[in-house]
Design a protein around this motif. Structure first.
Motif, PDB file in Angstrom:
ATOM      1  N   PRO A  32     -14.615   0.242  -7.278  1.00  0.00           N
ATOM      2  CA  PRO A  32     -13.500   0.195  -6.324  1.00  0.00           C
ATOM      3  C   PRO A  32     -12.228   0.788  -6.909  1.00  0.00           C
ATOM      4  O   PRO A  32     -11.888   0.544  -8.068  1.00  0.00           O
ATOM      5  CB  PRO A  32     -13.348  -1.306  -6.046  1.00  0.00           C
ATOM      6  N   GLY A  33     -11.536   1.574  -6.086  1.00  0.00           N
ATOM      7  CA  GLY A  33     -10.287   2.189  -6.520  1.00  0.00           C
ATOM      8  C   GLY A  33      -9.096   1.452  -5.935  1.00  0.00           C
ATOM      9  O   GLY A  33      -8.950   0.251  -6.119  1.00  0.00           O
ATOM     10  N   SER A  34      -8.274   2.178  -5.192  1.00  0.00           N
ATOM     11  CA  SER A  34      -7.056   1.589  -4.643  1.00  0.00           C
ATOM     12  C   SER A  34      -6.978   1.808  -3.141  1.00  0.00           C
ATOM     13  O   SER A  34      -7.715   2.611  -2.574  1.00  0.00           O
ATOM     14  CB  SER A  34      -5.832   2.222  -5.312  1.00  0.00           C
ATOM     15  N   ALA A  35      -6.081   1.056  -2.510  1.00  0.00           N
ATOM     16  CA  ALA A  35      -5.723   1.286  -1.111  1.00  0.00           C
ATOM     17  C   ALA A  35      -4.242   1.616  -1.125  1.00  0.00           C
ATOM     18  O   ALA A  35      -3.404   0.762  -1.408  1.00  0.00           O
ATOM     19  CB  ALA A  35      -6.013   0.053  -0.267  1.00  0.00           C
ATOM     20  N   GLN A  36      -3.909   2.876  -0.840  1.00  0.00           N
ATOM     21  CA  GLN A  36      -2.564   3.384  -1.074  1.00  0.00           C
ATOM     22  C   GLN A  36      -1.809   3.607   0.227  1.00  0.00           C
ATOM     23  O   GLN A  36      -2.330   4.233   1.160  1.00  0.00           O
ATOM     24  CB  GLN A  36      -2.667   4.711  -1.843  1.00  0.00           C
ATOM     25  N   ASN A  37      -0.576   3.102   0.269  1.00  0.00           N
ATOM     26  CA  ASN A  37       0.295   3.298   1.417  1.00  0.00           C
ATOM     27  C   ASN A  37       0.566   4.790   1.610  1.00  0.00           C
ATOM     28  O   ASN A  37       0.986   5.488   0.687  1.00  0.00           O
ATOM     29  CB  ASN A  37       1.613   2.542   1.170  1.00  0.00           C
ATOM     30  N   LEU A  38       0.353   5.292   2.833  1.00  0.00           N
ATOM     31  CA  LEU A  38       0.505   6.715   3.089  1.00  0.00           C
ATOM     32  C   LEU A  38       1.929   7.147   3.415  1.00  0.00           C
ATOM     33  O   LEU A  38       2.230   8.341   3.386  1.00  0.00           O
ATOM     34  CB  LEU A  38      -0.423   7.139   4.234  1.00  0.00           C
ATOM     35  N   LYS A  39       2.800   6.199   3.722  1.00  0.00           N
ATOM     36  CA  LYS A  39       4.178   6.581   4.088  1.00  0.00           C
ATOM     37  C   LYS A  39       4.851   7.454   3.026  1.00  0.00           C
ATOM     38  O   LYS A  39       5.474   8.468   3.366  1.00  0.00           O
ATOM     39  CB  LYS A  39       5.031   5.330   4.331  1.00  0.00           C
ATOM     40  N   PRO A  40       4.760   7.104   1.731  1.00  0.00           N
ATOM     41  CA  PRO A  40       5.433   7.946   0.736  1.00  0.00           C
ATOM     42  C   PRO A  40       4.809   9.333   0.580  1.00  0.00           C
ATOM     43  O   PRO A  40       5.428  10.214  -0.019  1.00  0.00           O
ATOM     44  CB  PRO A  40       5.281   7.138  -0.568  1.00  0.00           C
ATOM     45  N   LEU A  41       3.588   9.514   1.091  1.00  0.00           N
ATOM     46  CA  LEU A  41       2.889  10.780   0.903  1.00  0.00           C
ATOM     47  C   LEU A  41       3.020  11.725   2.085  1.00  0.00           C
ATOM     48  O   LEU A  41       2.738  12.915   1.962  1.00  0.00           O
ATOM     49  CB  LEU A  41       1.394  10.525   0.635  1.00  0.00           C
ATOM     50  N   VAL A  42       3.417  11.202   3.235  1.00  0.00           N
ATOM     51  CA  VAL A  42       3.501  12.007   4.464  1.00  0.00           C
ATOM     52  C   VAL A  42       4.946  12.035   4.943  1.00  0.00           C
ATOM     53  O   VAL A  42       5.562  10.992   5.145  1.00  0.00           O
ATOM     54  CB  VAL A  42       2.585  11.434   5.565  1.00  0.00           C
TER      55      VAL A  42
END
Length: 339
Positions: A32-42
């Motif tokens: 298992p990796g991570s679940a990353q918030n997309l707001k900072p990326l988009v």
């Protein structure tokens, strides 16, 4: 005598530690990796910043050493994969990494097109080049073409998409020669290659290259998607949802944490990915309320069914939702009650 024994034991320990840590086995281990918030990326210019969260989910992966190999047999959601299952035949680490990053680029481009179309915003895209992603050994292109080369023409015919080249070669026979014009390090080069059957598909002939089409996408308002060197196409669905949410006035998350995975094409179709169980675990750890999983049109071994099994194993309250298209995800989000 004692001193000599201690010295021997010391060097034996060093040798053993070296073998356990640095000796690479013919496997990759995933977890298992991570679940990353997309707001900072988009970043959609003047886009909405809503209360809820869309998250992309990842799988951690690396070449297995002895320790990782042993852990994969005792730790839940650690999985071993033979090298040939991960990398294409003859593919180097550099070529594999490049292929994964290019797949992410394709995925982002498709996500942008889908989100803007559904939001009724201006978007245009056109194919602008064909790139080599990997080269098979013992095939015509080996030693002549490299990952990263841009194919400009075949037999003098300009190329804009990989489909054009594939369709052209498909009409040829083993032994036929083709003239390839390509660009490497800003220099135009030529090569004449004789087509050959693929080792595992003797009825098909080719050059032995994996190709990617580079698209030029233009939008209004402008959008920037930073994937932070994340590879692979599996974040396509979640990128499209985040972009769409910034384009429209409503908050389609309704204040909830929405995770998920799945490839997406320019028509909004969602495709299956690898590591679904590990991504469910990662999303649950981050407190996601909903997890979108590719339904594969109800196939018995679909990502969705595997995700449901994993959710039951870990006892999560997270809702697992099957999707075949971008529209399926939007319909579900709009059906959710307000927080």
């Amino acid at each position: 005598m004692k001193k000599r024994t201690y010295i021997a034991a010391f060097f034996f320990g060093i040798a053993l530690a070296f073998l356990l840590i640095f000796m690479k086995l013919p496997y990759y281990v995933t977890m298992p990796g991570s679940a990353q918030n997309l707001k900072p990326l988009v970043h959609v210019e003047h886009g909405d910043r809503d209360a809820g969260t869309f998250m992309l989910t990842t799988v951690r992966m690396g070449r297995a050493n002895v320790i990782a190999y042993l852990l994969a047999h005792i730790r839940p959601f650690y999985e071993l994969h033979p090298v040939e299952e991960i990398r294409q035949e003859g593919e180097s680490d550099k070529e594999y990494t490049m292929r994964q990053l290019e797949l992410m680029e394709q995925s982002k481009e498709a996500a942008i097109v889908v989100a803007y179309r559904h939001a009724g915003k201006p978007v245009a895209y056109e194919a602008k080049g064909v790139y080599v992603m990997s080269v098979l050994p013992n095939m015509p292109a080996a030693g002549l073409l490299e990952a990263g080369d841009r194919i400009a023409a075949i037999d003098g015919r300009p190329l804009n998409s990989s489909e054009q080249m594939v369709n052209y070669v498909r009409e040829k026979e083993a032994g036929d020669r083709v003239h390839i014009t390509f660009v490497r390090d800003w220099k135009r080069q030529e090569a004449v290659l004789r087509l050959k059957p693929f080792p595992h598909h003797p009825n098909q002939v080719g050059l032995g290259v994996t190709l990617m089409t580079d698209y030029d996408v233009r939008t209004d308002p402008p959008v920037d998607v930073d994937s932070e060197q994340i590879g692979g196409p599996s974040a396509g669905l979640m990128f499209s949802l985040e972009i769409y949410n910034q384009l429209v006035d409503e908050d389609i998350t309704k204040g909830q944490k929405i995770a998920g995975t799945g490839t997406i094409d320019v028509h909004g179709k969602v495709g299956p990915i690898g590591g679904i169980s590990q991504k469910v675990v990662a999303a649950d750890r981050e407190g996601a309320d909903v997890f979108f999983a590719p339904n594969e049109h109800g196939a018995p071994s679909s990502n969705y069914r595997k995700a449901v099994e994993t959710a039951q194993k870990i006892g999560t309250k997270m809702k697992i939702v099957p999707v075949d298209t971008f529209d399926d995800a939007i319909r579900y989000l709009r059906s959710m009650p307000e927080e």
